[in-house]
Design a protein around this motif. Sequence first.
Motif, PDB file in Angstrom:
ATOM      1  N   TYR A   1       2.581  -4.617  -3.895  1.00 55.25           N
ATOM      2  CA  TYR A   1       1.361  -4.202  -3.212  1.00 55.25           C
ATOM      3  C   TYR A   1       1.152  -2.701  -3.430  1.00 55.25           C
ATOM      4  O   TYR A   1       2.075  -1.979  -3.820  1.00 55.25           O
ATOM      5  N   ASP A   2      -0.062  -2.233  -3.187  1.00 50.11           N
ATOM      6  CA  ASP A   2      -0.364  -0.806  -3.302  1.00 50.11           C
ATOM      7  C   ASP A   2       0.286  -0.042  -2.152  1.00 50.11           C
ATOM      8  O   ASP A   2       0.444  -0.574  -1.045  1.00 50.11           O
ATOM      9  N   VAL A   3       0.609   1.222  -2.402  1.00 46.19           N
ATOM     10  CA  VAL A   3       1.161   2.055  -1.338  1.00 46.19           C
ATOM     11  C   VAL A   3       0.759   3.515  -1.560  1.00 46.19           C
ATOM     12  O   VAL A   3       0.749   4.009  -2.686  1.00 46.19           O
ATOM     13  N   PHE A   4       0.366   4.162  -0.472  1.00 48.76           N
ATOM     14  CA  PHE A   4       0.153   5.604  -0.456  1.00 48.76           C
ATOM     15  C   PHE A   4       1.304   6.222   0.325  1.00 48.76           C
ATOM     16  O   PHE A   4       1.539   5.851   1.482  1.00 48.76           O
ATOM     17  N   ILE A   5       2.009   7.163  -0.269  1.00 45.53           N
ATOM     18  CA  ILE A   5       3.129   7.810   0.395  1.00 45.53           C
ATOM     19  C   ILE A   5       2.740   9.258   0.694  1.00 45.53           C
ATOM     20  O   ILE A   5       2.551  10.071  -0.213  1.00 45.53           O
TER      21      ILE A   5
ATOM     22  N   PRO B   1       0.727   1.881  -7.571  1.00 43.18           N
ATOM     23  CA  PRO B   1       0.101   0.557  -7.628  1.00 43.18           C
ATOM     24  C   PRO B   1       1.154  -0.552  -7.640  1.00 43.18           C
ATOM     25  O   PRO B   1       2.351  -0.289  -7.840  1.00 43.18           O
ATOM     26  N   PRO B   2       0.746  -1.802  -7.454  1.00 44.11           N
ATOM     27  CA  PRO B   2       1.701  -2.913  -7.514  1.00 44.11           C
ATOM     28  C   PRO B   2       2.407  -2.972  -8.862  1.00 44.11           C
ATOM     29  O   PRO B   2       1.801  -2.726  -9.905  1.00 44.11           O
TER      30      PRO B   2
ATOM     31  N   ILE C   1       1.649   4.087   3.601  1.00 44.18           N
ATOM     32  CA  ILE C   1       0.588   3.163   3.988  1.00 44.18           C
ATOM     33  C   ILE C   1       0.614   1.997   3.011  1.00 44.18           C
ATOM     34  O   ILE C   1       0.322   2.164   1.831  1.00 44.18           O
ATOM     35  N   GLY C   2       0.996   0.833   3.512  1.00 41.94           N
ATOM     36  CA  GLY C   2       1.107  -0.351   2.660  1.00 41.94           C
ATOM     37  C   GLY C   2      -0.106  -1.242   2.817  1.00 41.94           C
ATOM     38  O   GLY C   2      -0.764  -1.259   3.868  1.00 41.94           O
ATOM     39  N   PHE C   3      -0.401  -2.008   1.782  1.00 43.31           N
ATOM     40  CA  PHE C   3      -1.573  -2.880   1.765  1.00 43.31           C
ATOM     41  C   PHE C   3      -1.153  -4.328   1.621  1.00 43.31           C
ATOM     42  O   PHE C   3      -0.211  -4.639   0.894  1.00 43.31           O
TER      43      PHE C   3
END
Length: 381
Positions: free
Chosen positions: A130-134, A184-185, A202-204
């Motif tokens: 999954y996408d993640v913003f760190i 990205p994933p 922030i995980g999606f």
Amino acid sequence: MQLQWTTITKQTFIQDYWQKQPVVLKQALPGFVDPIEAEELAGLAMEEFVDSRIVTNHAGNWQLQQGPFEDFGQFGETNWSLLVQGVDNYYESVQALLKTVNFIPKWRIDDVMVSFSTPGGGVGAHLDQYDVFIIQGQGKRRWQAGNVDTQLQQSETCANLLQLDGFAPILDELLEPGDILYVPPFSPHCGETIESSLSYSIGFRAPNGQELLSAFADHAIDHDLGQTRYQDDANELGAERFSPSQNEINKLKQQVIDLIKTPGLFERFLNQKLTIATRELDLVAPICHATTDNLPDLLQEFGEVKKVLGLKSTIITIEQETYFMCAGEEFILKQDQLEFVELLNSQSTVTKINVNSSLNDLENRQLLATLINQGYWYFDE
């Protein structure tokens, strides 16, 4: 908390990086102040209902321990990381971080994981689906990330810890407070702590076909759907066979397809499913039992009513019927309830002034009383 596009534009990010390649957004949150202290995070990790874990790495010996934790002194001052899921469900200041990704549809957001890491700490090279913003908080961390590669295989280094043997990084940067790393994933990545730090991931949510099919099957069973049985075609009879013909297989397959394609059924199921919390909510026990009769008086006394952090809801109209989906529950609305429910759906707090006239409607009082009694909305003493 508004994300500042200091190195690339939002449009460039969406077109060239989103779900394509990793990127660091330098000083995307200038002057960033941590919304939670390390001690507060440790306190959450002591709770039974919170999903937490600690990963240690001493001379290549990786270990993972699941919370809750009672004592952090045993881990020393280096080479360990504490990771706590769903912190946005407990701290309004952490939930505010979600405003940085308000250009992504809200239903896609899962949670905010917060990690505290000591020098040398990390979870090793790995990839997520999954996408993640760190977001980098206090301290410094070095991050490496590679190209998206769905063929990469992880192995279990120790119980419940998947890692990669290695990867070729295309990004190698030191993150400081206010910097953001987007991954990205299936992009391999690895973080190493230089100075004791806090990070906010922030995980999606990205459901796969298996998850959707399983959940839809449960929905069909719960609502007693799909009861139409197979009927033979006379042209298929007359000869002994031990296996269904291709035509019979197609007819059986079509039964499933027809169920999914029932007008509005999948849309209703999906919206209901997406409001189910993926992490434990911090539900609030009602001060007293709310009823259609006493609700106006309670609102007059307390002045406002608040939504529990992390509560997901949506409003959909299907086949001329309007539904309010909240925490996996479904409420059928009358047309004149829409304005009131849109307020509940979009706001975290409503005041007696906001809803005073709406509470003249019995159905509105019934709905809000139900949400309060279930702990989804609450009066703050």
